[in-house]
Write a protein that holds these residues in place. Structure first.
Motif, PDB file in Angstrom:
ATOM      1  N   ALA A   1       8.818  60.610   4.978  1.00 25.33           N
ATOM      2  CA  ALA A   1       9.368  61.759   5.600  1.00 25.33           C
ATOM      3  C   ALA A   1       8.506  62.500   6.347  1.00 25.33           C
ATOM      4  CB  ALA A   1      10.366  62.374   4.809  1.00 25.33           C
ATOM      5  N   TRP A   2       7.518  62.951   5.687  1.00 20.77           N
ATOM      6  CA  TRP A   2       6.358  63.736   6.197  1.00 20.77           C
ATOM      7  C   TRP A   2       5.724  63.102   7.546  1.00 20.77           C
ATOM      8  CZ3 TRP A   2       1.281  63.178   6.768  1.00 20.77           C
ATOM      9  CH2 TRP A   2       0.506  64.149   7.108  1.00 20.77           C
ATOM     10  N   ALA A   3       5.262  61.982   7.045  1.00 21.88           N
ATOM     11  CA  ALA A   3       4.622  61.110   8.231  1.00 21.88           C
ATOM     12  C   ALA A   3       5.523  60.939   9.482  1.00 21.88           C
ATOM     13  CB  ALA A   3       4.302  59.893   7.748  1.00 21.88           C
ATOM     14  N   GLU A   4       6.745  60.642   9.206  1.00 23.15           N
ATOM     15  CA  GLU A   4       7.647  60.521  10.321  1.00 23.15           C
ATOM     16  C   GLU A   4       7.696  61.835  11.156  1.00 23.15           C
ATOM     17  OE1 GLU A   4      12.167  59.079  11.129  1.00 23.15           O
ATOM     18  OE2 GLU A   4      11.304  58.522   9.050  1.00 23.15           O
TER      19      GLU A   4
ATOM     20  N   ASP B   1       3.760  62.247  15.896  1.00 15.51           N
ATOM     21  CA  ASP B   1       2.950  62.497  17.098  1.00 15.51           C
ATOM     22  C   ASP B   1       1.610  63.076  16.795  1.00 15.51           C
ATOM     23  OD1 ASP B   1       5.084  61.507  18.875  1.00 15.51           O
ATOM     24  OD2 ASP B   1       6.015  63.316  19.033  1.00 15.51           O
ATOM     25  N   GLU B   2       1.611  64.219  16.006  1.00 14.25           N
ATOM     26  CA  GLU B   2       0.336  64.704  15.699  1.00 14.25           C
ATOM     27  C   GLU B   2      -0.736  63.730  15.049  1.00 14.25           C
ATOM     28  OE1 GLU B   2       1.041  68.920  13.538  1.00 14.25           O
ATOM     29  OE2 GLU B   2       2.983  67.511  13.701  1.00 14.25           O
ATOM     30  N   LEU B   3      -0.103  62.989  14.329  1.00 14.84           N
ATOM     31  CA  LEU B   3      -1.014  61.976  13.390  1.00 14.84           C
ATOM     32  C   LEU B   3      -1.687  60.779  14.289  1.00 14.84           C
ATOM     33  CD1 LEU B   3       1.285  61.314  10.272  1.00 14.84           C
ATOM     34  CD2 LEU B   3      -1.172  62.302  10.286  1.00 14.84           C
TER      35      LEU B   3
ATOM     36  N   LEU C   1       6.939  58.862  -2.792  1.00 11.67           N
ATOM     37  CA  LEU C   1       6.507  57.931  -1.457  1.00 11.67           C
ATOM     38  C   LEU C   1       7.784  58.401  -0.337  1.00 11.67           C
ATOM     39  CD1 LEU C   1       4.750  55.934  -0.537  1.00 11.67           C
ATOM     40  CD2 LEU C   1       6.182  54.063  -1.765  1.00 11.67           C
ATOM     41  N   SER C   2       8.864  58.609  -0.886  1.00 13.25           N
ATOM     42  CA  SER C   2       9.750  58.814   0.187  1.00 13.25           C
ATOM     43  C   SER C   2       9.678  60.000   0.840  1.00 13.25           C
ATOM     44  CB  SER C   2      11.181  59.036  -0.446  1.00 13.25           C
ATOM     45  OG  SER C   2      11.595  57.550  -0.984  1.00 13.25           O
TER      46      SER C   2
ATOM     47  N   CYS D   1       5.892  52.172  12.493  1.00 14.92           N
ATOM     48  CA  CYS D   1       6.350  52.597  11.394  1.00 14.92           C
ATOM     49  C   CYS D   1       5.434  53.795  10.829  1.00 14.92           C
ATOM     50  CB  CYS D   1       6.245  51.592  10.103  1.00 14.92           C
ATOM     51  SG  CYS D   1       6.601  52.170   8.477  1.00 14.92           S
ATOM     52  N   PRO D   2       6.048  55.039  10.590  1.00 15.20           N
ATOM     53  CA  PRO D   2       5.441  56.054  10.255  1.00 15.20           C
ATOM     54  C   PRO D   2       4.187  55.763   8.872  1.00 15.20           C
ATOM     55  CG  PRO D   2       7.248  56.672  10.376  1.00 15.20           C
ATOM     56  CD  PRO D   2       7.269  55.289  10.228  1.00 15.20           C
TER      57      PRO D   2
END
Length: 120
Positions: free
Chosen positions: A98-101, A105-107, A93-94, A13-14
């Motif tokens: 979306a940003w985390a998703e 890969d970078e995170l 939060l949504s 999960c992102p």
């Protein structure tokens, strides 16, 4: 209101790599679980199985203290629900999810590099 899915927050999960926290490490996930309406503690445990009951209780108390969640007691039935302030967090939060998703890969790469640099 439908049941919460056990795989709602799988290991990929992102939200698990997002650098932004709500309340504490698990707060944003609790808020997402309450998006569909009030839930009992046992219902929250289904998608949040990786969280110990003690830590989930602490997260709920932190969110309650911050005005994002309200705890209701009716007899022996205890439920948790988002307050209007907590509900106002769902939009941002949504966007964050979306940003985390999008940057998954970078995170993950940055986290792995950071752990390696620390010798972990």
């Amino acid at each position: 209101m439908s049941a919460l899915r056990a795989d709602m927050f799988d290991e990929l999960c992102p939200s698990t790599v997002s650098p932004v926290k709500v309340g504490d490490k698990w707060g944003a996930l609790v808020v997402r679980c309450l998006e569909g309406g009030p839930r009992r503690f046992s219902e929250l445990r289904v998608p949040l199985a990786r969280v110990t009951p003690k830590v989930l209780t602490q997260s709920l108390r932190t969110l309650e203290r911050d005005g994002l969640v309200e705890r209701s007691v009716e007899g022996r039935r205890v439920t948790y629900a988002l307050t209007p302030l907590g509900r106002s967090l769902l939009g941002p939060l949504s966007v964050l999810c979306a940003w985390a998703e999008e940057h998954w890969d970078e995170l993950v790469d940055a986290r792995e590099e950071g752990l390696a640099a620390q010798g972990l």
